[in-house]
Enzyme design. Structure first.
Site, short mmCIF file in Angstrom:
data_model
loop_
_atom_site.label_atom_id
_atom_site.label_comp_id
_atom_site.label_asym_id
_atom_site.label_seq_id
_atom_site.Cartn_x
_atom_site.Cartn_y
_atom_site.Cartn_z
N ARG A 1 1.07 -1.13 -0.12
CA ARG A 1 -0.09 -0.36 0.32
C ARG A 1 0.83 1.09 0.51
O ARG A 1 2.04 1.43 0.19
CB ARG A 1 -1.06 0.16 1.40
CG ARG A 1 -1.93 -0.64 0.90
CD ARG A 1 -2.92 -1.17 2.24
NE ARG A 1 -3.52 -0.03 2.73
CZ ARG A 1 -3.77 -0.29 3.70
NH1 ARG A 1 -3.81 -0.55 5.07
NH2 ARG A 1 -4.61 1.21 4.60
N HIS A 2 0.08 2.22 -0.66
CA HIS A 2 0.80 3.07 -0.19
C HIS A 2 1.52 4.41 1.07
O HIS A 2 0.77 3.36 2.17
CB HIS A 2 0.20 5.18 -0.55
CG HIS A 2 -1.57 4.92 0.26
ND1 HIS A 2 -1.39 5.64 1.30
CD2 HIS A 2 -2.64 4.36 -0.23
CE1 HIS A 2 -2.93 4.80 1.62
NE2 HIS A 2 -3.03 3.97 0.73
N ARG B 1 -1.20 9.84 -3.36
CA ARG B 1 -0.50 9.09 -2.21
C ARG B 1 0.85 7.51 -2.69
O ARG B 1 1.03 7.39 -2.23
CB ARG B 1 -0.99 8.75 -1.38
CG ARG B 1 -2.61 7.15 -1.82
CD ARG B 1 -3.75 7.51 -0.50
NE ARG B 1 -4.76 6.69 -0.30
CZ ARG B 1 -5.84 7.22 -1.36
NH1 ARG B 1 -5.56 8.62 -2.00
NH2 ARG B 1 -7.18 6.36 -1.46
N HIS C 1 -3.25 0.29 -3.06
CA HIS C 1 -4.75 0.91 -1.83
C HIS C 1 -4.80 -1.19 -1.71
O HIS C 1 -4.86 -1.79 -2.36
CB HIS C 1 -5.40 1.91 -2.30
CG HIS C 1 -5.07 2.37 -3.08
ND1 HIS C 1 -4.77 4.03 -2.50
CD2 HIS C 1 -5.12 3.08 -4.48
CE1 HIS C 1 -4.31 4.06 -3.43
NE2 HIS C 1 -4.46 4.01 -5.46
N GLU D 1 -7.75 3.33 -5.56
CA GLU D 1 -8.44 2.30 -4.44
C GLU D 1 -9.80 1.78 -4.72
O GLU D 1 -11.01 3.10 -5.64
CB GLU D 1 -8.39 3.45 -3.16
CG GLU D 1 -9.75 2.74 -1.90
CD GLU D 1 -9.38 1.07 -1.73
OE1 GLU D 1 -8.91 0.79 -3.06
OE2 GLU D 1 -8.37 0.88 -0.83
N ASN E 1 -5.38 9.16 6.18
CA ASN E 1 -5.22 7.90 6.78
C ASN E 1 -4.90 8.36 8.41
O ASN E 1 -6.43 7.96 9.32
CB ASN E 1 -4.27 7.11 6.56
CG ASN E 1 -4.13 5.94 5.15
OD1 ASN E 1 -3.16 6.39 5.05
ND2 ASN E 1 -5.10 5.67 4.58
#
Lengths: 425, 425
Positions: free
Chosen positions: A229-230, A280, A366, A300, A236
């Site tokens: 994931r980023h 991201r 994502h 995502e 977040n």
């Protein structure tokens, strides 16, 4: 109420298709069968692999030497035939319980055997496609014997050179009577040298056509697929879903660590980097300085009208949505957005492309999208996608093997204080 | 804001692909080129067909006899080469303006010509795939000459038998020097006898793989495709969209007329009937009593939260939605529902299946879905889909021809009083 078109993968006319593998031993039949099985299952078809070798080992004992495969040995021939027919019976029974694609994995190396298999299947109303694997490249055969056959239960505890010699004798027995699939045997696909060339004869229909595309892109070049994931984003930190927010300082720190890890893993220029189109992921990968492709398919899950909200906000402001999502996390579609089922469909192209790619690939994606890709590689039921754990700041190193995928998880940190990290639940 | 995943058809890495047709005259090259062009355009790729024959007729005059194609005629050979290279230059220019898939349609019957074409393309950074059409079945060649070549401008006003003789002499000139595409010419697809057999050599990547699936399902069996919307439904009368309402009395009347029309058109048992899973299409087709398949892919556009509303209600209660839809009818996605772009993606499977089907097919569908199918068959820009006229109680009879599709519209009534009929605008 109209049926939700997101369910269109449940086809109006379900397939009833038997894929009959053919080819000498060590031509990658089981490898191909397992790859097909994983792909079609992931696409939503009820698929099962029937491996006659496994039936043989279970019923006749697992330590057979090459003499057992000598066509001049009538007793053994009879025994092998019985085992093959038992597997075929189980396959037919399974179709009666709603099976959709059955893969019948055996050498099927002579015409008379193939005719018998086809007659039995057609008698049950099942369509048959032969999939013949041919190796003109001797090196592929040798590699296959070393990589897979030595690990068979048949050779447990045996000297490797003796095992290779025995297995080559086994191949020679089959080769002495081998008859390639002929033009008058109906529909078939011939795979030559693991995907270099493919011949499709009288292939029609959706599933067989998709298979041809998939098989054309398979290869055996060893390489790993890295997925992460980023790094942590500002959204977040605020526990908001969706959006296109920049990385947090901790996300930037992860980006630097990811760079160091990847360059150590793949020092050469051959690494391919794939990101989504959201900043991201692009920023997380930016320090790596390798050819990078932005894929919309890797974006995502589209949370639609919930984009930018926290789960607490959704629960308060859209309780009906919150409940619907809890009840069916796989099929639930966000208002104006997507469901997991939608994501699987758009990732089909990524799957075909990642299979095609011969270089190591780093996918910076994502959570929902990586869950779906992980389910494909690790052969997990797609229904379980929404529950797979794909934490932040962790690299999944997946290495395809002949019969599956090896997995390593590398936690790169930085550790995020509890309550600050958000994993979309 | 995140990019809407519904736009994922705009691929991250756009193709830059030249499909180079190869084969003797009358092997269906232009037919195949046009089919590919129509399919890839419909899928959203910027595709263009460059027909060297058209260049020749424009630049060198349209009435060439077979002597002009004799390889022993050096002047004519030079002239033909110049024309071929002019078309190739235009193709390369078009890529510089953003082209994605160029189809270079000529015989390309000798190795040296193919090498030159490939070198030029690769020099421009374009990938090349040869598509060679081979006919082992002489009857296919004869049919092709009668069906298409006699109508070429080259033979305008000429006696048909003399034209056939001249064209056969032209084929003989090419055949005298023909060299099939060889294993060391890189990526190629060989199509044998119009789809009976297909050989893919070193084919990789998304677009070429999709093409293989598509080409594998093409055939030249003449038959018509009939498309109609369901008969008027109760929701139509109330001007509501979506839903799953029964037929109105007038819809029932149409169902009876449709039965009589179809049985007269296709008296034999070979007619296939495809409906959506919604009762208004199933009931419309019910009287026909032929094998019927219900397809979820044929369900009407999912109007999501607007399902069951009238347009007036949407305008009043959801003015933002109403405006968004007016501004971009192709890309607009109903809340929790679908856009036209979504529909195209789910219809891809129907397209491949309808191409595969050798029997006449009656598709009883819905307005948005039939607009998308009509755009495919009649080669209309997909952006125009939402504006195509598909009235109730009308059968569209589409008959594929070598170079396109003939269209007939049969109005079966019953006539609906104005204000009572609703066509989704």
């Amino acid at each position: 109420m109209p049926v939700r078109p997101s369910e269109f993968i449940r086809l109006a006319s379900r397939p009833r298709l038997v894929l009959v593998m053919c080819g000498l031993p060590a031509r990658g039949k089981t490898h191909i069968a397992l790859r097909i099985s994983r792909y079609l299952s992931w696409l939503g078809y009820r698929t099962r692999h029937f491996n006659v070798g496994t039936y043989r080992r279970t019923r006749l004992g697992s330590q057979k030497r090459h003499e057992f495969f000598d066509p001049r040995n009538p007793e053994a021939r009879e025994a092998r035939r019985d085992v093959a027919m038992a597997a075929l019976s189980d396959l037919c029974d399974w179709f009666r319980e709603g099976g959709e694609v059955g893969i019948y994995d055996a050498t099927n190396s002579v015409r008379s055997r193939r005719d018998a298999v086809r007659a039995r299947c057609e008698n049950e109303g099942l369509a048959v496609v032969f999939i013949e694997s041919i190796c003109e490249d001797e090196a592929l055969v040798a590699a296959n014997i070393r990589q897979t056959k030595l690990h068979m239960p048949d050779y447990a505890g045996m000297d490797p050179d003796a095992a290779v010699a025995d297995f080559r004798a086994r191949i020679a027995h089959y080769a002495s009577v081998y008859e390639p699939v002929a033009k008058d045997e109906g529909a078939y696909i011939k795979l030559i040298d693991a995907g270099r060339e493919l011949l499709a004869h009288q292939i029609q229909g959706y599933v067989p056509s998709r298979l041809v595309s998939f098989l054309m892109n398979l290869h055996l070049v060893p390489r790993s697929i890295y997925m992460t994931r980023h790094g942590q984003s500002e959204f977040n930190k605020q526990r908001k879903i969706g959006g296109d927010s920049p990385l947090s300082p901790q996300g930037e720190e992860f980006s630097a660590r990811l760079r160091d890890y990847m360059i150590a893993e793949v020092p050469s220029n051959e690494l391919m980097v794939w990101t989504s189109t959201l900043q991201r992921t692009i920023h997380t990968a930016a320090r790596i300085e390798r050819p990078t492709t932005e894929w919309r398919e890797l974006d995502e899950i589209d949370a639609g009208e919930c984009d930018g909200m926290t789960y607490e906000e959704i629960q308060t402001r859209m309780p009906r949505e919150f409940t619907a999502r809890t009840e069916d996390k796989f099929g639930y579609r966000y208002p104006r957005g997507e469901s997991y089922r939608d994501i699987l469909r758009r990732l089909d192209r990524v799957i075909v492309e990642v299979e095609r790619e011969r270089s190591p690939v780093l996918i910076v994606g994502h959570q929902a999208v990586l869950r779906a890709l992980y389910a494909y590689f690790m052969d997990k039921p797609t229904r379980d996608c929404p529950f797979l754990e794909i934490p932040l700041h962790t690299v999944f190193k997946l290495t395809p093997t002949p019969y599956g995928c090896d997995e390593e998880r590398i936690v790169l940190g930085p550790i995020i204080a509890k309550g600050e990290s958000v994993t979309l639940p």
